[in-house]
Design a protein around this motif. Structure first.
Motif: not given
Length: 417
Positions: A121-138
């Motif tokens: 789904p489109l919202t998987i992008g929001l999911h990835a962005w939030l995890l990128s903040l946690r992991h400090r990764a692109p």
């Protein structure tokens, strides 16, 4: 090498083609030396007992989060309900997946170097962005279908406020992604028009396992089980959903009943499976057989049973989605009739490979005419199938495509090969 966190709604042991594609990509990246962790769902679309036996799930946090291993890859599964004709409830499944998936990615997954998130789904992008903040990764947002455009064209989304909201989510995800990987050049052009910077876009097509899907004899165990050895078989295998024009296929089958040895074989599942079954029965189409999804190991002989394959998209769908089943058809050396809008990736691939015919979507006359032509000109159709096989081996074999993902990941993370 990088630690890659896959955030994919579909993954094995689910046997949906997207799930298998993502599992094969993960395994290939692991073979390149990367470390993989996956956050996905429990099998809910096309569960095969053999696949589950090969990759058994065990509880990690009650029944809500389970865990499995795939070739040494740690896979977390968030519990979702089996897919059915419950389209409006799918949003609740997405919400559950995102909430529990974020908890897993936040607390159970060691720090990742890059996050890979295929849509939908489109919202998987929001999911990835939030995890990128946690992991400090692109994160890499992998566009398999362009949303919300697909849902709007299908009429599934009509509320203007909700459409604007989802378009805002789309822009936000494109703007935050380290890279946006699209599966076709036409997708890239679309996203350029949406304002995505060219440097952020990478075109990497999907692949097919050309060693698993190979040309096999037309008469085989599967064709014999269905008594199709003496028929000219027109095959559709895959999702029976909203993007396919099955109304057109049904009418074409009705118009071709004067060819007694021509038979339509539809195999798959999805939101319109029950509807299609009712239509076949109501219209008395004896020249059409409908079957549910079959075990994956039978895929080569299923395609071997076909004399001709169909990719029957609705009008406008080829602009925002690309059915990767075309690569499977080509790998099996079978000709295709593709219903696709002009100037789209699907039409271009079929014409470039010389592997079949392209007809206008939802044009019954054109579809029936192309099928009858393949029926009458079987030698030419077989040659087209072989041309498709040669093309897909050269351009869409798994090693060459995975190498491009490997190069993208190493460039984005700065970690050398």
């Amino acid at each position: 090498m990088a630690h890659i966190l896959f955030v994919s709604y579909f993954f094995t042991p689910d046997s949906l083609s997207t799930a298998v594609l993502m599992a094969e990509l993960a395994q290939e990246l692991q073979a390149q030396g990367h470390r993989l962790t996956v956050i996905t769902t429990t099998p809910h679309y096309n569960l095969e007992e053999k696949a589950l036996a090969r990759q058994p799930l065990r509880p990690r946090w009650g029944r809500w989060v389970q865990e499995s291993q795939l070739s040494g890859i740690q896979v977390f599964h968030v519990q979702v309900a089996p897919k059915g004709s419950r389209i409006w409830l799918r949003a609740l499944d997405y919400l559950r997946y995102h909430l529990f998936g974020l908890w897993v990615g936040w607390f159970l997954v060691p720090r990742a170097d890059v996050i890979f998130a295929p849509s939908p789904p489109l919202t998987i992008g929001l999911h990835a962005w939030l995890l990128s903040l946690r992991h400090r990764a692109p994160f890499i947002y992998n566009v398999q279908e362009i949303y919300p455009d697909v849902a709007v064209k299908l009429g599934v989304l009509r509320n203007r406020l909700l459409i604007r909201l989802l378009q805002g989510v789309e822009r936000f995800v494109y703007g935050r992604a380290g890279r946006v990987a699209v599966i076709s050049e036409w997708f890239r052009r679309d996203l350029l028009q949406k304002g995505v910077p060219p440097a952020r876009l990478a075109v990497i097509p999907n692949f097919v396992d050309v060693d698993f899907v190979q040309p096999h004899p037309r008469q085989n165990t599967f064709s014999q089980e269905l008594a199709l050895d003496d028929k000219f078989v027109v095959l559709y295998a895959g999702n029976i959903g909203l993007t396919q024009g099955f109304e057109t296929v049904l009418e074409a089958a009705r118009r071709l009943t004067h060819l007694p040895d021509l038979h339509f074989l539809i195999i798959g599942g999805g939101a319109r499976f029950d509807w299609l079954a009712r239509q076949i029965q109501a219209q008395g189409l004896a020249n059409m057989t409908l079957l549910p999804y079959q075990p994956r190991e039978r895929v080569p002989e299923i395609y071997a049973t076909a004399d001709l394959c169909l990719v029957p998209l609705k009008r406008g769908m080829a602009q925002d989605t690309f059915p990767s089943k075309i690569y499977t058809i080509m790998a099996a050396a079978r000709p295709v009739v593709a219903a696709a809008d002009p100037d789209t990736e699907l039409a271009w691939v079929v014409e470039q490979a010389g592997c079949g015919w392209v007809v206008p979507p939802e044009d019954v006359h054109a579809l029936a005419q192309a099928i009858e032509r393949a029926y009458q000109e079987r030698g030419q159709a077989a040659a087209m199938g072989q041309s498709g096989r040669e093309y897909v081996v050269e351009h869409h074999a798994r090693p060459s495509v995975v190498r491009r993902y490997h190069e993208l990941i190493t460039a984005l993370t700065g970690r050398p090969s």
